[in-house]
Motif scaffolding. Structure first.
Motif, short mmCIF file in Angstrom:
data_model
loop_
_atom_site.label_atom_id
_atom_site.label_comp_id
_atom_site.label_asym_id
_atom_site.label_seq_id
_atom_site.Cartn_x
_atom_site.Cartn_y
_atom_site.Cartn_z
N LEU A 15 0.83 -1.20 0.00
CA LEU A 15 0.00 0.00 0.00
C LEU A 15 0.87 1.25 0.00
O LEU A 15 0.65 2.18 -0.78
CB LEU A 15 -0.93 0.00 1.21
CG LEU A 15 -1.71 1.29 1.48
CD1 LEU A 15 -2.65 1.59 0.34
CD2 LEU A 15 -2.47 1.18 2.80
N ARG A 16 1.86 1.28 0.88
CA ARG A 16 2.74 2.44 0.96
C ARG A 16 3.48 2.67 -0.35
O ARG A 16 3.61 3.80 -0.83
CB ARG A 16 3.72 2.26 2.11
CG ARG A 16 3.08 2.38 3.49
CD ARG A 16 3.98 1.90 4.59
NE ARG A 16 3.41 2.21 5.89
CZ ARG A 16 3.81 1.66 7.03
NH1 ARG A 16 4.77 0.75 7.03
NH2 ARG A 16 3.25 2.00 8.17
N HIS A 17 3.98 1.58 -0.92
CA HIS A 17 4.72 1.70 -2.17
C HIS A 17 3.81 2.20 -3.29
O HIS A 17 4.20 3.08 -4.09
CB HIS A 17 5.35 0.36 -2.54
CG HIS A 17 6.36 0.43 -3.63
ND1 HIS A 17 7.26 1.47 -3.75
CD2 HIS A 17 6.61 -0.41 -4.68
CE1 HIS A 17 8.03 1.27 -4.80
NE2 HIS A 17 7.65 0.14 -5.38
N ALA A 18 2.60 1.68 -3.35
CA ALA A 18 1.65 2.11 -4.38
C ALA A 18 1.33 3.60 -4.24
O ALA A 18 1.29 4.33 -5.24
CB ALA A 18 0.39 1.27 -4.31
N LEU A 19 1.09 4.06 -3.01
CA LEU A 19 0.77 5.47 -2.81
C LEU A 19 1.94 6.37 -3.17
O LEU A 19 1.75 7.46 -3.74
CB LEU A 19 0.34 5.70 -1.36
CG LEU A 19 -1.02 5.12 -0.97
CD1 LEU A 19 -1.25 5.26 0.53
CD2 LEU A 19 -2.15 5.80 -1.74
N ARG A 20 3.16 5.93 -2.84
CA ARG A 20 4.34 6.73 -3.22
C ARG A 20 4.45 6.83 -4.74
O ARG A 20 4.74 7.90 -5.28
CB ARG A 20 5.60 6.12 -2.61
CG ARG A 20 5.73 6.32 -1.10
CD ARG A 20 7.13 5.99 -0.61
NE ARG A 20 7.39 4.56 -0.69
CZ ARG A 20 7.23 3.72 0.33
NH1 ARG A 20 6.77 4.17 1.49
NH2 ARG A 20 7.51 2.44 0.19
N ASP A 73 0.31 9.91 5.96
CA ASP A 73 0.39 9.02 7.11
C ASP A 73 0.28 7.56 6.72
O ASP A 73 0.67 6.67 7.48
CB ASP A 73 -0.67 9.37 8.14
CG ASP A 73 -2.08 9.11 7.63
OD1 ASP A 73 -2.29 9.34 6.41
OD2 ASP A 73 -2.95 8.71 8.42
N LEU A 74 -0.28 7.29 5.53
CA LEU A 74 -0.37 5.92 5.05
C LEU A 74 0.84 5.53 4.21
O LEU A 74 1.20 4.35 4.14
CB LEU A 74 -1.63 5.73 4.20
CG LEU A 74 -2.98 5.95 4.87
CD1 LEU A 74 -4.09 5.67 3.87
CD2 LEU A 74 -3.13 5.05 6.08
N ALA A 75 1.46 6.52 3.56
CA ALA A 75 2.51 6.23 2.58
C ALA A 75 3.85 5.89 3.22
O ALA A 75 4.73 5.35 2.54
CB ALA A 75 2.67 7.41 1.64
#
Length: 476
Positions: A15-20, A73-75
């Motif tokens: 999830l973090r990688h996708a948002l970045r 905060d999610l990334a």
């Protein structure tokens, strides 16, 4: 935000990688799947959850300008406090030594901090419910230092470790006592998203801890079970046996990180162990329950509770029965399992706790309601080892039993504790609660502290038992 988190379940890293990536600019859908190594459906769920914050151009997608700030905060994990390793090392220096019968080897401070950082990277510890099955290594304290907002629970058989965690975390880590061989406290079943454990390195130990871990997961196929396991590269068959035991429980190996854990000892396995990242299948919970209980107490590699440990000789059991039956009472002989009530209104109970590593005695007497109980113990039992220990034991059971401590009985290697029921004190509620050890505390003690109200008396760490006794001793 919640719908975005749910797109990947407990796993934060994809999830973090996708948002970045989406925040950096246009991404082809196929490339997004490939870069995150996430299933197509997960990526589709994420894009749908982003709603109007997502821009599309054919098969390319990105976050709208200004939108990435909403997901900061999610990334990425939050900032890390300074001096973490020194603090972790100080905690480990002061932790009580492991009970000899439990065959535990301490992880290095670097390993404990590496675990906390890895957990924080892979799972969003601000929302993930993380449970530890055994934690003499104090990994939960390292996680607490790293993420003060994390929801943490530790289940352990060693009361001293639970008291240590309570003291150093300011009671922000939930501590629950049990011996996993006899069952899992109802209050922690189905309560976690991720379970971490460094279990005994035998097939029996791995299977037991893994099965209890599965029971702890709220949604097994969506949760994760993380296990440390090491074996000598000279004996790969040992690794195969443990892996087969895990596979039989319905676990699939999502990843095996070699040499992830390092220890202050355990040189036979190179002072190292791998990290197993296990995902339960849909059938895992049923398999875990069927294989986790009633398989005996021998799960360790060395010591009195190893897989090679011998049973109590019949002559000692006979002597115990004779001591229990003094006074003409009929005698019922029981084993060490205190997970269900043991009641005999007109008979004495003989309990064989000759393999007790220390914590069993108090719980077994709390679980037993009988006019007379005789308990066989090792002569070196911690509750009998000093005058202070004997005084604390006697005081802890005083609302229910008057104790007679017989050292070197029936032989020099064993001791017997005789417990005689005392009449209830009508001025206090202590006896009523002490006699209903398997009742939910909120039901048997309306004034129970909120953080333990859903536990049973036998689930409390020993220092919380003493606090409850003192609170109940106040006349009602």
């Amino acid at each position: 935000m919640d719908s975005v988190r749910q797109a990947f379940g407990v796993e934060a890293w994809p999830l973090r990688h996708a948002l970045r990536l989406l925040g950096d600019g246009w991404q082809e859908f196929d490339a997004l799947v490939r870069e995150t190594a996430a299933p197509r459906r997960d990526v589709e769920d994420l894009l749908a959850a982003l709603g109007d914050d997502l821009q599309r151009d054919g098969t390319a997608v990105r976050l709208r300008p200004g939108a990435p700030a909403r997901y900061e905060d999610l990334a990425a994990p939050g900032p890390e406090p300074a001096g973490l390793l020194d603090t972790v090392a100080a905690h480990i220096r002061d932790v009580p030594p492991a009970l000899a019968a439990l065959d535990h080897v301490q992880a290095t401070p670097e390993t404990v901090l590496r675990r906390a950082r890895w957990l924080d990277e892979q799972y969003d510890l601000r929302t993930t419910r993380l449970l530890f099955l055994g934690d003499h290594d104090l990994t939960s304290l390292a996680v607490r230092l790293l993420r003060p907002e994390a929801r943490l629970t530790v289940v352990d058989v060693d009361d001293r470790v639970l008291e240590y965690l309570d003291r150093h975390s300011g009671r922000t880590i939930r501590t629950v006592h049990t011996d996993l061989r006899f069952g899992l406290p109802l209050a922690v079943a189905g309560s976690a998203d991720v379970v971490f454990s460094d279990p005994p390195y035998t097939p029996e130990g791995m299977a037991l801890f893994a099965s209890r871990g599965i029971e702890c997961l709220a949604d097994p196929p969506q949760g994760r079970l993380l296990l440390a396991y090491g074996y000598s590269r000279r004996h790969p068959a040992l690794g195969q046996q443990a892996q087969r035991a895990l596979g039989a429980l319905g676990l699939t190996f999502e990843a095996i990180l070699p040499g992830f854990h390092r220890y202050l000892g355990a040189q036979a396995i190179g002072s190292a162990a791998d990290l197993y990242v296990c995902q339960p299948t849909a059938r895992a919970r049923k398999k875990g329950r069927s294989k986790g209980a009633g398989k005996g107490t021998g799960i360790y590699t060395h010591g009195p509770q190893s897989v090679e440990a011998r049973e109590t000789p019949p002559v000692l059991r006979t002597a115990l029965t004779e001591l229990a039956g003094e006074g003409g009472l009929r005698v019922e002989t029981r084993g060490p399992d205190w997970n269900a009530p043991i009641t005999a209104e007109d008979a004495a109970i003989a309990l064989d706790l000759s393999a007790d590593p220390g914590p069993w005695l108090v719980r077994a007497l709390l679980a037993t309601n009988a006019p007379r109980v005789a308990v066989l113990l090792p002569n070196s039992h911690p509750d009998l080892a000093s005058a202070r220990a004997q005084q604390e034991l006697t005081g802890l059971l005083a609302p229910k039993y008057r104790l007679q401590l017989l050292r070197s009985t029936p032989d020099n290697h064993h001791a017997v504790v005789i417990a005689e029921a005392v009449p209830p004190d009508p001025a206090t509620a202590a006896r009523a609660v002490w006699s209903r050890a398997h009742g939910r505390l909120a039901n048997v003690w309306p004034d129970a502290p909120p953080d333990v109200a859903d536990l049973r008396l036998i689930d409390l760490p020993r220092h919380r038992l003493a606090e409850a006794r003192d609170a109940l001793a106040t006349p009602s």
